[in-house]
Design a protein around this motif. Sequence first.
Motif, PDB file in Angstrom:
ATOM      1  N   TYR A  96       1.048  -1.216  -0.001  1.00  0.00           N
ATOM      2  CA  TYR A  96       0.043  -0.025   0.062  1.00  0.00           C
ATOM      3  C   TYR A  96       0.980   1.154  -0.166  1.00  0.00           C
ATOM      4  CZ  TYR A  96      -3.952   2.882   1.322  1.00  0.00           C
ATOM      5  OH  TYR A  96      -4.887   3.926   1.611  1.00  0.00           O
ATOM      6  N   SER A  97       0.990   1.884  -1.140  1.00  0.00           N
ATOM      7  CA  SER A  97       1.771   2.986  -1.412  1.00  0.00           C
ATOM      8  C   SER A  97       1.509   3.994  -2.543  1.00  0.00           C
ATOM      9  CB  SER A  97       3.372   2.649  -1.495  1.00  0.00           C
ATOM     10  OG  SER A  97       4.243   3.581  -1.516  1.00  0.00           O
TER      11      SER A  97
ATOM     12  N   ASP B 130       7.995   4.233  -7.615  1.00  0.00           N
ATOM     13  CA  ASP B 130       9.555   3.886  -7.544  1.00  0.00           C
ATOM     14  C   ASP B 130       9.553   2.335  -7.206  1.00  0.00           C
ATOM     15  OD1 ASP B 130      10.582   6.313  -8.204  1.00  0.00           O
ATOM     16  OD2 ASP B 130      11.645   6.326  -6.326  1.00  0.00           O
ATOM     17  N   ILE B 131       8.332   2.012  -6.266  1.00  0.00           N
ATOM     18  CA  ILE B 131       8.280   0.453  -5.879  1.00  0.00           C
ATOM     19  C   ILE B 131       7.868  -0.279  -7.177  1.00  0.00           C
ATOM     20  CG2 ILE B 131       6.835  -1.074  -4.734  1.00  0.00           C
ATOM     21  CD1 ILE B 131       6.464   1.079  -2.524  1.00  0.00           C
ATOM     22  N   LEU B 132       7.310   0.374  -8.068  1.00  0.00           N
ATOM     23  CA  LEU B 132       7.046  -0.470  -9.500  1.00  0.00           C
ATOM     24  C   LEU B 132       8.405  -0.385 -10.483  1.00  0.00           C
ATOM     25  CD1 LEU B 132       3.528   1.132 -10.229  1.00  0.00           C
ATOM     26  CD2 LEU B 132       4.178  -1.177  -8.995  1.00  0.00           C
ATOM     27  N   GLY B 133       8.595   0.828 -10.777  1.00  0.00           N
ATOM     28  CA  GLY B 133       9.778   0.972 -11.689  1.00  0.00           C
ATOM     29  C   GLY B 133      11.360   0.342 -11.400  1.00  0.00           C
ATOM     30  N   ILE B 134      11.680   0.732 -10.078  1.00  0.00           N
ATOM     31  CA  ILE B 134      13.071   0.353  -9.418  1.00  0.00           C
ATOM     32  C   ILE B 134      13.000  -0.820  -8.764  1.00  0.00           C
ATOM     33  CG2 ILE B 134      14.985   1.189  -7.993  1.00  0.00           C
ATOM     34  CD1 ILE B 134      13.928   3.936  -8.524  1.00  0.00           C
ATOM     35  N   TYR B 135      12.222  -1.210  -7.930  1.00  0.00           N
ATOM     36  CA  TYR B 135      12.247  -2.342  -7.091  1.00  0.00           C
ATOM     37  C   TYR B 135      11.357  -3.498  -7.687  1.00  0.00           C
ATOM     38  CZ  TYR B 135      14.026   0.992  -4.075  1.00  0.00           C
ATOM     39  OH  TYR B 135      15.008   2.124  -3.869  1.00  0.00           O
ATOM     40  N   ASN B 136      10.554  -3.168  -8.747  1.00  0.00           N
ATOM     41  CA  ASN B 136       9.998  -4.201  -9.815  1.00  0.00           C
ATOM     42  C   ASN B 136       8.940  -4.957  -8.788  1.00  0.00           C
ATOM     43  OD1 ASN B 136      10.086  -5.585 -12.226  1.00  0.00           O
ATOM     44  ND2 ASN B 136      10.919  -7.463 -11.244  1.00  0.00           N
ATOM     45  N   ALA B 137       8.007  -4.211  -8.244  1.00  0.00           N
ATOM     46  CA  ALA B 137       6.769  -4.869  -7.696  1.00  0.00           C
ATOM     47  C   ALA B 137       5.733  -4.793  -9.016  1.00  0.00           C
ATOM     48  CB  ALA B 137       6.113  -3.969  -6.545  1.00  0.00           C
ATOM     49  N   PRO B 138       4.922  -5.947  -8.826  1.00  0.00           N
ATOM     50  CA  PRO B 138       4.129  -5.981 -10.001  1.00  0.00           C
ATOM     51  C   PRO B 138       2.997  -5.107 -10.060  1.00  0.00           C
ATOM     52  CG  PRO B 138       3.366  -7.869  -8.416  1.00  0.00           C
ATOM     53  CD  PRO B 138       4.902  -7.102  -8.126  1.00  0.00           C
TER      54      PRO B 138
ATOM     55  N   ALA C 122      -2.155   0.529  -9.162  1.00  0.00           N
ATOM     56  CA  ALA C 122      -1.025   0.972 -10.236  1.00  0.00           C
ATOM     57  C   ALA C 122      -0.093  -0.006 -10.473  1.00  0.00           C
ATOM     58  CB  ALA C 122      -0.308   2.182  -9.839  1.00  0.00           C
ATOM     59  N   SER C 123       0.148  -0.375 -11.832  1.00  0.00           N
ATOM     60  CA  SER C 123       0.983  -1.132 -12.298  1.00  0.00           C
ATOM     61  C   SER C 123       1.915  -0.674 -13.577  1.00  0.00           C
ATOM     62  CB  SER C 123       0.528  -2.616 -12.654  1.00  0.00           C
ATOM     63  OG  SER C 123      -0.509  -2.371 -13.683  1.00  0.00           O
ATOM     64  N   LEU C 124       2.908  -1.094 -13.790  1.00  0.00           N
ATOM     65  CA  LEU C 124       3.598  -0.676 -15.112  1.00  0.00           C
ATOM     66  C   LEU C 124       2.978  -1.098 -16.500  1.00  0.00           C
ATOM     67  CD1 LEU C 124       7.381  -1.082 -13.759  1.00  0.00           C
ATOM     68  CD2 LEU C 124       6.143   0.953 -13.759  1.00  0.00           C
ATOM     69  N   TYR C 125       2.441  -2.258 -16.271  1.00  0.00           N
ATOM     70  CA  TYR C 125       1.604  -2.857 -17.638  1.00  0.00           C
ATOM     71  C   TYR C 125       0.831  -3.643 -16.955  1.00  0.00           C
ATOM     72  CZ  TYR C 125       5.488  -5.731 -16.149  1.00  0.00           C
ATOM     73  OH  TYR C 125       6.630  -6.459 -15.157  1.00  0.00           O
TER      74      TYR C 125
END
Length: 217
Positions: free
Chosen positions: A80-81, A85-93, A107-110
């Motif tokens: 929960y954030s 950066d948690i997505l792009g740098i640390y690669n959380a789905p 939110a997700s990168l894709y």
Amino acid sequence: LWNQMQSRTLIAQLAATPDDVQVKKNLKTAIRKSVRPTQDMLRLFREKINPSNSSYLEAAFQADSQLVHLYNQRRISCIYSNDSDILGIYNAPFILKEIVDDSFMIASLYFIPSLFPFLIKEPVVRSLYLPTDSISQKIAWSIILGCDLLPGGAVNVGPKKLSHLQQQHERNIDLIFAQVFSNSFHREAAYCALNAGLSELVFDVQNPGQLVHLHGP
């Protein structure tokens, strides 16, 4: 250190142009990001939370990376954030950004097919990040757009320009960095930020007290 250097530069700019609203805004952001928790802050936090008998974990370095490690090890169900950066740098789905009544903002990168049945509207899909991108590429795109590793990112480069460069240079990090960071100092800072992202350390939940790299050896 980068934020502290940026703060000093912006202070000098503000002295020359005291009415520049954007400089004031950038300075405020840089100063906020240059602040790091001190031992006194941590001691005060422990004193407040320990009497409640609540369980908590102090991250080795970044709380973001530690959360992703806990998710990868299936110790937590989601993060929960509002920090992308948690997505792009640390690669959380994905991350859970907001809870309103019985609705959740994700939110997700894709696009993630398994989440589609739970969405109340069509997701906004962008092609800046692809499922086939390596960890290095994901971190590099985040650095160019601006993130905690390199606040401000590349000058005058937004999502549209980055997308064009990705197509032009076939998503090659070196070629894109060379174009967007024409100044050698900025380019070196970008590579240092990339290496820092790849070398992020976390406490291993399988072996308490031991440090491991979030993105592997």
